[in-house]
Design a protein around this motif. Structure first.
Motif, PDB file in Angstrom:
ATOM      1  N   VAL A 110       0.698  -1.668  -0.623  1.00  0.00           N
ATOM      2  CA  VAL A 110       0.054   0.515   0.375  1.00  0.00           C
ATOM      3  C   VAL A 110       1.081   1.371   0.557  1.00  0.00           C
ATOM      4  CG1 VAL A 110      -1.862   1.190   0.864  1.00  0.00           C
ATOM      5  CG2 VAL A 110      -1.920  -1.651   1.599  1.00  0.00           C
ATOM      6  N   ASP A 111       0.743   2.341  -1.368  1.00  0.00           N
ATOM      7  CA  ASP A 111       1.285   3.390  -0.886  1.00  0.00           C
ATOM      8  C   ASP A 111       0.976   4.496   0.289  1.00  0.00           C
ATOM      9  OD1 ASP A 111       2.830   5.604  -2.863  1.00  0.00           O
ATOM     10  OD2 ASP A 111       1.583   6.915  -1.929  1.00  0.00           O
ATOM     11  N   PRO A 112       1.852   4.436   0.632  1.00  0.00           N
ATOM     12  CA  PRO A 112       1.613   5.358   2.466  1.00  0.00           C
ATOM     13  C   PRO A 112       0.847   6.302   2.257  1.00  0.00           C
ATOM     14  CG  PRO A 112       4.147   4.672   2.266  1.00  0.00           C
ATOM     15  CD  PRO A 112       3.680   4.428   1.117  1.00  0.00           C
ATOM     16  N   GLU A 113       0.479   7.501   0.963  1.00  0.00           N
ATOM     17  CA  GLU A 113      -0.013   8.632   0.352  1.00  0.00           C
ATOM     18  C   GLU A 113      -1.328   8.513   0.161  1.00  0.00           C
ATOM     19  OE1 GLU A 113       0.069  12.003  -2.423  1.00  0.00           O
ATOM     20  OE2 GLU A 113       2.423  11.512  -1.899  1.00  0.00           O
ATOM     21  N   LEU A 114      -1.252   7.431  -0.305  1.00  0.00           N
ATOM     22  CA  LEU A 114      -2.893   6.247  -1.143  1.00  0.00           C
ATOM     23  C   LEU A 114      -3.564   6.559   0.395  1.00  0.00           C
ATOM     24  CD1 LEU A 114      -5.534   5.596  -2.545  1.00  0.00           C
ATOM     25  CD2 LEU A 114      -4.137   3.167  -2.656  1.00  0.00           C
ATOM     26  N   ALA A 115      -2.440   6.060   2.083  1.00  0.00           N
ATOM     27  CA  ALA A 115      -3.335   5.175   2.996  1.00  0.00           C
ATOM     28  C   ALA A 115      -3.604   6.196   4.403  1.00  0.00           C
ATOM     29  CB  ALA A 115      -2.322   3.834   3.871  1.00  0.00           C
ATOM     30  N   ARG A 116      -2.530   7.216   4.011  1.00  0.00           N
ATOM     31  CA  ARG A 116      -2.976   8.678   4.689  1.00  0.00           C
ATOM     32  C   ARG A 116      -4.437   8.345   4.148  1.00  0.00           C
ATOM     33  NH1 ARG A 116       2.196   8.259   4.517  1.00  0.00           N
ATOM     34  NH2 ARG A 116       2.507   9.967   2.613  1.00  0.00           N
ATOM     35  N   GLU A 117      -4.524   8.565   3.039  1.00  0.00           N
ATOM     36  CA  GLU A 117      -5.869   9.214   2.091  1.00  0.00           C
ATOM     37  C   GLU A 117      -7.445   8.616   1.821  1.00  0.00           C
ATOM     38  OE1 GLU A 117      -8.431  12.433  -0.110  1.00  0.00           O
ATOM     39  OE2 GLU A 117      -6.458  12.345   0.671  1.00  0.00           O
ATOM     40  N   LEU A 118      -7.313   7.599   2.182  1.00  0.00           N
ATOM     41  CA  LEU A 118      -7.645   6.617   2.760  1.00  0.00           C
ATOM     42  C   LEU A 118      -8.412   7.141   3.784  1.00  0.00           C
ATOM     43  CD1 LEU A 118      -7.192   3.179   1.100  1.00  0.00           C
ATOM     44  CD2 LEU A 118      -8.658   5.079   0.211  1.00  0.00           C
ATOM     45  N   VAL A 119      -7.551   7.296   4.984  1.00  0.00           N
ATOM     46  CA  VAL A 119      -8.057   7.390   6.378  1.00  0.00           C
ATOM     47  C   VAL A 119      -8.189   8.305   6.738  1.00  0.00           C
ATOM     48  CG1 VAL A 119      -6.892   8.001   8.576  1.00  0.00           C
ATOM     49  CG2 VAL A 119      -6.684   6.005   7.147  1.00  0.00           C
ATOM     50  N   ARG A 120      -7.966   9.977   5.617  1.00  0.00           N
ATOM     51  CA  ARG A 120      -8.121  11.172   6.381  1.00  0.00           C
ATOM     52  C   ARG A 120     -10.010  11.657   5.233  1.00  0.00           C
ATOM     53  NH1 ARG A 120      -8.853  15.116   3.197  1.00  0.00           N
ATOM     54  NH2 ARG A 120      -7.916  14.444   0.772  1.00  0.00           N
ATOM     55  N   SER A 121     -10.165  10.625   4.273  1.00  0.00           N
ATOM     56  CA  SER A 121     -11.197  10.939   3.870  1.00  0.00           C
ATOM     57  C   SER A 121     -12.337   9.791   3.856  1.00  0.00           C
ATOM     58  CB  SER A 121     -11.100  10.693   2.277  1.00  0.00           C
ATOM     59  OG  SER A 121     -10.121  11.537   1.659  1.00  0.00           O
ATOM     60  N   SER A 122     -11.937   9.104   5.383  1.00  0.00           N
ATOM     61  CA  SER A 122     -13.333   8.123   6.052  1.00  0.00           C
ATOM     62  C   SER A 122     -13.541   7.225   4.983  1.00  0.00           C
ATOM     63  CB  SER A 122     -14.275   8.592   6.634  1.00  0.00           C
ATOM     64  OG  SER A 122     -13.774   9.540   7.394  1.00  0.00           O
ATOM     65  N   TYR A 123     -12.672   6.639   4.165  1.00  0.00           N
ATOM     66  CA  TYR A 123     -12.977   5.281   3.199  1.00  0.00           C
ATOM     67  C   TYR A 123     -13.458   4.083   4.797  1.00  0.00           C
ATOM     68  CZ  TYR A 123     -12.105   6.820  -1.325  1.00  0.00           C
ATOM     69  OH  TYR A 123     -12.832   7.652  -2.653  1.00  0.00           O
ATOM     70  N   GLY A 124     -14.500   3.714   4.750  1.00  0.00           N
ATOM     71  CA  GLY A 124     -14.706   2.313   5.069  1.00  0.00           C
ATOM     72  C   GLY A 124     -14.500   1.564   5.366  1.00  0.00           C
TER      73      GLY A 124
ATOM     74  N   ASP B  50       1.940 -17.167  -0.293  1.00  0.00           N
ATOM     75  CA  ASP B  50       2.778 -15.775   0.451  1.00  0.00           C
ATOM     76  C   ASP B  50       2.349 -14.588   0.142  1.00  0.00           C
ATOM     77  OD1 ASP B  50       3.808 -17.401   1.756  1.00  0.00           O
ATOM     78  OD2 ASP B  50       5.516 -18.014   0.369  1.00  0.00           O
ATOM     79  N   GLU B  51       1.819 -14.739  -1.608  1.00  0.00           N
ATOM     80  CA  GLU B  51       1.385 -13.243  -1.349  1.00  0.00           C
ATOM     81  C   GLU B  51       0.117 -11.971  -1.059  1.00  0.00           C
ATOM     82  OE1 GLU B  51       3.461 -12.831  -6.000  1.00  0.00           O
ATOM     83  OE2 GLU B  51       2.416 -13.819  -5.831  1.00  0.00           O
ATOM     84  N   ALA B  52      -0.691 -13.360  -1.331  1.00  0.00           N
ATOM     85  CA  ALA B  52      -2.035 -12.911  -1.144  1.00  0.00           C
ATOM     86  C   ALA B  52      -2.207 -12.534   0.608  1.00  0.00           C
ATOM     87  CB  ALA B  52      -2.866 -14.312  -0.768  1.00  0.00           C
ATOM     88  N   LEU B  53      -0.853 -13.528   1.681  1.00  0.00           N
ATOM     89  CA  LEU B  53      -0.498 -13.056   3.160  1.00  0.00           C
ATOM     90  C   LEU B  53      -0.487 -11.701   2.966  1.00  0.00           C
ATOM     91  CD1 LEU B  53      -0.943 -13.915   6.004  1.00  0.00           C
ATOM     92  CD2 LEU B  53       1.328 -14.890   5.651  1.00  0.00           C
ATOM     93  N   GLN B  54       0.610 -11.546   2.247  1.00  0.00           N
ATOM     94  CA  GLN B  54       1.543  -9.895   2.184  1.00  0.00           C
ATOM     95  C   GLN B  54      -0.136  -9.175   1.936  1.00  0.00           C
ATOM     96  OE1 GLN B  54       4.107  -9.600  -0.495  1.00  0.00           O
ATOM     97  NE2 GLN B  54       4.437  -7.357  -0.018  1.00  0.00           N
ATOM     98  N   LEU B  55      -0.275  -9.107   0.880  1.00  0.00           N
ATOM     99  CA  LEU B  55      -1.958  -8.407   0.082  1.00  0.00           C
ATOM    100  C   LEU B  55      -2.800  -7.818   1.431  1.00  0.00           C
ATOM    101  CD1 LEU B  55      -3.026  -8.052  -2.506  1.00  0.00           C
ATOM    102  CD2 LEU B  55      -4.161  -8.281  -0.450  1.00  0.00           C
TER     103      LEU B  55
END
Length: 194
Positions: free
Chosen positions: A102-116, A130-135
């Motif tokens: 997850v891109d850190p900037e996108l993560a901050r935007e999702l939280v800031r914009s109240s994505y649910g 292993d990739e699924a677990l990471q995702l």
């Protein structure tokens, strides 16, 4: 006379039921902003946006997929006019990426914009376990209120008369017990752990 559904008809029905269940969960929780990891051609987001927001539709959506061609098709699918039951179409943003990080900037935007919610519907079986677990762990780390994760139930394949994976691209298909074990491993050490 009663007809028996073909395995192909059952697969189509399962797809529709899956998205109806997702929409119901989002509606019950009042979630109107979602991010879908592995959005493919955008049909899930289109389905979720079809009803008026007061009836369980979404208002904002971010779709992420690694396949550029699928995203190009999603642009067309999501640009199609909404049916007469729709209010104003949601605000869509489509991003190209593998979803495992997850891109850190996108993560901050999702939280800031109240994505649910983060949606990951029938995606993880197309990668290694292993990739699924990471995702899943990457998206859980953001701390959004809900993550909806689905994958084919191998136990159900016999009902579909399938003795192999449902799709040639699947790397695995979990039984119900294996999926529960996988989910427990995903949330271990997170606030989502029971």
């Amino acid at each position: 006379t009663m007809s028996i559904a073909s395995p192909e008809d059952l697969r189509i029905t399962l797809h529709a039921q899956r998205w109806a269940f997702v929409r119901q969960l989002l509606s019950e929780r009042g979630i109107r902003r979602v991010v879908e990891v592995g959005c493919n051609e955008g049909f899930g987001l289109k389905y979720l946006s079809r009803l008026k927001y007061t009836s369980g539709g979404i208002s904002h959506a971010i779709g992420i997929d690694k396949d550029v061609e699928a995203l190009e098709k999603a642009v067309k699918v999501l640009a199609e006019p909404f049916d007469h039951n729709a209010a104003v179409g949601p605000n869509f943003l489509l991003l190209q990426g593998n979803g495992c990080e997850v891109d850190p900037e996108l993560a901050r935007e999702l939280v800031r914009s109240s994505y649910g919610a983060v949606l990951c519907i029938e995606v993880i079986e197309h990668m290694s376990v292993d990739e699924a677990l990471q995702l899943v762990r990457s998206w859980l780390s953001i701390g959004l209120p809900l993550m909806i994760l689905s994958t084919p139930n191998r136990d159900f394949n016999r009902v579909l008369n399938i003795d192999r994976f449902r799709d040639a691209d699947h790397k695995f298909e979990f039984t119900r017990a294996e999926f529960q074990h996988f989910c427990a491993a995903c949330v271990q050490g997170t606030p989502y752990a029971p």
